[in-house]
Scaffold this active site. Structure first.
Site, PDB file in Angstrom:
ATOM      1  N   GLY A   1      -8.818 -15.315  -1.239  1.00 50.65           N
ATOM      2  CA  GLY A   1      -7.778 -15.585  -0.353  1.00 50.65           C
ATOM      3  C   GLY A   1      -6.531 -16.313  -1.322  1.00 50.65           C
ATOM      4  O   GLY A   1      -6.598 -16.805  -2.338  1.00 50.65           O
TER       5      GLY A   1
ATOM      6  N   GLU B   1      -6.465  -8.679  -2.518  1.00 51.49           N
ATOM      7  CA  GLU B   1      -5.179  -8.486  -1.856  1.00 51.49           C
ATOM      8  C   GLU B   1      -3.975  -9.147  -2.429  1.00 51.49           C
ATOM      9  O   GLU B   1      -2.788  -8.569  -2.648  1.00 51.49           O
ATOM     10  CB  GLU B   1      -5.096  -8.577  -0.260  1.00 51.49           C
ATOM     11  CG  GLU B   1      -5.788 -10.118  -0.168  1.00 51.49           C
ATOM     12  CD  GLU B   1      -5.881 -10.369   1.449  1.00 51.49           C
ATOM     13  OE1 GLU B   1      -5.913  -9.466   2.376  1.00 51.49           O
ATOM     14  OE2 GLU B   1      -5.724 -11.563   1.961  1.00 51.49           O
TER      15      GLU B   1
ATOM     16  N   GLY C   1      -6.199 -11.110   5.236  1.00 52.09           N
ATOM     17  CA  GLY C   1      -7.366 -10.028   5.032  1.00 52.09           C
ATOM     18  C   GLY C   1      -8.823 -10.553   5.046  1.00 52.09           C
ATOM     19  O   GLY C   1      -9.605  -9.979   4.698  1.00 52.09           O
TER      20      GLY C   1
END
Lengths: 510, 510
Positions: free
Chosen positions: B261, B286, B380
């Protein structure tokens, strides 16, 4: 004898009593069986019996719930240390809630992977029901595949129960593929409900087979109440919604592959498709209930893929007497493929599952009564809701003569979060919460799904919380008060609830 | 001019001021930008400016958070009706919590699919940043792909911002594929982090392009504090855990593709890999932060796939000056592919995300302060936690001089359920809750993760709840009391908490 086509097994045939003695105290068992279908009907019950007279406590991993009183007897007789990934037995449930049995409530699609990831569940003995054994000594399962391939792969020893009560026409309906362990996981090439990717048997290391027993006991039949006014209304709301999706061009008349949870509500919803505009339907589900066969008979359903067939006695008599009629239209897969995130997202499943309760922001509780006591378990609902095209959750708006509202300020346990829930439906109506902010969701849910007896009370909660601000308005000191009141006073109803006509309501046109 | 290789666009070049007037009140905008990277730097800010003097209110869908003050100004000037699927701006957050802006907090991997499913977000104008335009008029994005392909596909009009502050060496790092609408969804054939499946540009209908503007503003830089003692301790616990997985043969030294993250904790954890036994690592994430480039430089990381590059100014200067050195080692994908359930489950991602708080049974709150106020959003984290190989959540055990414990009896909002969480870690230690029943989880979490100042207090809660029974013991009237007390008294600490030495503790060897 003709069901066993592998000669070296013949001298391993023995009585269930004797086979059960191959299981030791503290063993971890991996057993076939998924929603009562294809479970061990002699050896595992015999383990429960042994516990009456000796100290034997085992961990039992299955596909899903087991049939008859197996789970009940294991629990009652103190034979269970830990149980996973699902159960639906009242006696076992009581033992779980009394801390006599440890229970791990798992997404049904993830148990097989767990065995590849952690060592703590190395299977000592796999007990697998078979309709027959191939010339190579491989297992042809009966009415479910479940986690059996994962268990036999992972097990030290395998016991096979050849059940002659099932017709040999079951041979050929299974499609078994074992996925490779990471980092070598491959594409799961299922592109339609009917894509075959594996073998019609479970390939095993034949040297692991320590015993084979014969049984003749059929699956314990499903008992499903007929649709009532409430489940019919729920079904109608869902069909109307899907109808609109078709009308407005977002779905075709064959929709997308359907998944439906087990039980009365899900069965009633599926039955509703019989008299609908929809046609050439398919299913990619985990369990096939009576309604699946109704849909086959009505010509609405083209194909159904699942991990088990769990039907009533009446339906069982009908389908197994004419199984050749259905055989080409269905397929049973291991549950890590029937419930695979990859396949569910690719096929775009419409998942229809039941909730115990949901809240005004769209969080769903599927497992716990009053936040603490396990009911059945999450089953596969999370596998489908998390990754499908549409996740629909249904339940009645009230029960127990109105003492319980199934829509509450805050769920007492969260199994499906606001991020994973698309459609909520009760007999009162349906709320499509896709693309809505929490405040919009709350007003739509209160308007469409809540029973009139609780609408004012719930709106009062929401308005009071709304006035305090926050993206997801809550009064934490009252969020679970409906549950505590139910526990203390026997009802969630607050007689003094007054509706405040605040601007918010007008602004959002409730 | 050489950045635009498609002649028919040349007469569409205009000023951002003029381009912004192509946007109307009530429009739905789909804008590029993912965690500040590759966002609109002139046209969208101009819409915010317009709102100062006229009535214009728009809905803004992005990849993730936007850079600079764009979100803040849109909110402050009253230009936002609805915002999704993510934000991380303090001013916007305030507007959301004050009910001035509707916000939909979505799994980042699911927004593109939503546009295919429902009509309510038909994009009026897509505003997309480009490093260049191909000879066919297609868009080559800058530092993020995000939802841009989904927006341009779905939009009526497209405005392109050609940003010359980025080097043309960015050309080639994108891999864009638009997934077909259901029922025609295809296999996503990504089998490794570096699998290319699409084009290095976003294919668009060139007739939709209504304006092209030039900008020269770089991405707003990420600001990441250096690892501190707490984040270093968290990193060490995770590395030690992974080390043990390798030692005991469950993972190899190259582990599995990593996802992390955004923010200080995740960045510190990844940095920790620089001095570890692990090698030939890959990322399938991501966002790529500074730590990714540290890992490249240290030779530990072979390849990184993501949807955006969000780095500090220092890192930005370093990498864009020598981008050819990194170019072959990374790939930016649309976020419905970087975050696809199918790919995440196939590759077996190790997901490392941060929590706001978690509870004794393993439920995680990633989004809400005290259950009501939105912080940033789920991002995400759910895409990876739900479908990956390992889902790790980290946070400090306490904050605000010990007034807040980040491990609580019950989370005030659930973003990741007990079914989806594998590993919990604080600076105190790590709990591997895989395969554990709720009671086992509670004791392990209290023992390993909770700050000593709160251990007795949390154990008291658990023991009191345990005595009442239930699979997941809770006292509903007290489950959220730590939060309400924090709100009322400014601290979660109960000075009178007394540890009851009950059998349960001994039985489970806490």
């Amino acid at each position: 004898m003709e069901r066993i086509k592998y000669a070296p097994y013949l001298d391993k045939i023995q009585t269930p009593e004797k086979a059960a003695f191959l299981i030791n105290d503290k063993d971890i068992l991996g057993v076939s069986g998924f929603t009562k279908a294809g479970d061990s009907k002699s050896v595992l019950p015999m383990v429960a019996k042994r516990a009456l007279t000796e100290d034997i406590k085992v961990t039992v991993l299955s596909g899903a719930s087991l049939g008859y009183d197996t789970d009940a007897d294991l629990a009652k007789n103190g034979a269970l240390y830990k149980r996973m990934p699902f159960q639906a037995d009242p006696t076992l449930r009581k033992s779980i809630n009394n801390h006599e049995v440890l229970y791990v409530d798992q997404h049904l699609g993830q148990t097989a992977d767990m065995l590849q990831k952690i060592d703590s569940f190395k299977i000592d003995v796999a007990i697998i029901e078979a309709v027959a054994i191939t010339e190579d000594g491989y297992i042809i399962p009966t009415t479910s595949v479940g986690n059996s391939p994962a268990f036999t792969d992972n097990a030290d020893k395998i016991i096979i129960e050849v059940n002659t009560s099932f017709p040999e026409s079951l041979i050929g309906i299974h499609d078994v593929k074992t996925l490779k362990k990471q980092p070598n996981r491959e594409v799961i090439p299922v592109v339609n409900s009917d894509t075959r990717i594996g073998d019609p048997f479970i390939k095993i290391d034949t040297d692991k087979v320590v015993a084979i027993v014969y049984t003749q006991v059929p699956d314990s039949p499903a008992v499903i109440s007929a649709p009532d006014d409430k489940t019919k209304a729920i079904s109608k709301h869902i069909l109307d919604f899907l109808d609109k999706e078709v009308e407005e061009g977002r779905l075709t008349e064959s929709l997308l592959p359907l998944q439906a949870g087990i039980g009365k509500t899900a069965n009633a919803i599926l039955s509703g498709f019989t008299n609908s505009r929809f046609k050439n339907l398919t299913m990619y589900s985990e369990v096939l209930q009576d309604s699946t066969f109704e849909l086959f008979d009505s010509g609405k359903l083209l194909f159904a893929s699942a991990s088990s067939i769990t039907v009533t006695e009446e339906c069982s008599n009908k389908i197994f007497a004419n199984f050749e009629d259905y055989k080409e239209k269905l397929l049973l897969r291991p549950q890590n493929i029937s419930n695979a995130a990859e396949v569910i997202s690719r096929l775009g499943i419409i998942g229809i599952n039941t909730a115990i309760e949901f809240d005004i922001y769209g969080n769903v509780n599927s497992t716990h009564i009053l936040g603490t006591n396990m009911m059945n378990g999450i089953g596969g609902s999370g596998d489908f809701a998390r990754n499908g095209y549409l996740s629909i959750f249904a339940c009645p708006s009230i029960s127990k003569e109105g003492k319980i509202s199934h829509i509450v300020p805050m769920v007492s346990h969260t199994d499906h979060t606001e991020h994973d829930v698309d459609i909520l439906v009760t007999e009162q109506g349906l709320a499509d919460i896709r693309g809505l902010a929490p405040i919009e969701r709350a007003l739509l849910i209160i308007k469409n799904c809540v029973h009139p007896d609780y609408r004012t009370q719930l709106l009062s909660y929401f308005e009071e919380a709304y006035a305090l601000g926050g993206h997801t308005p809550h009064i934490l000191s009252k969020a679970l008060s409906w549950h505590t009141q139910l526990k203390m006073e026997g009802t969630m109803k607050i007689e003094t609830a007054v509706k405040n006509e605040k601007n918010i309501v007008m602004a959002y046109e409730l």
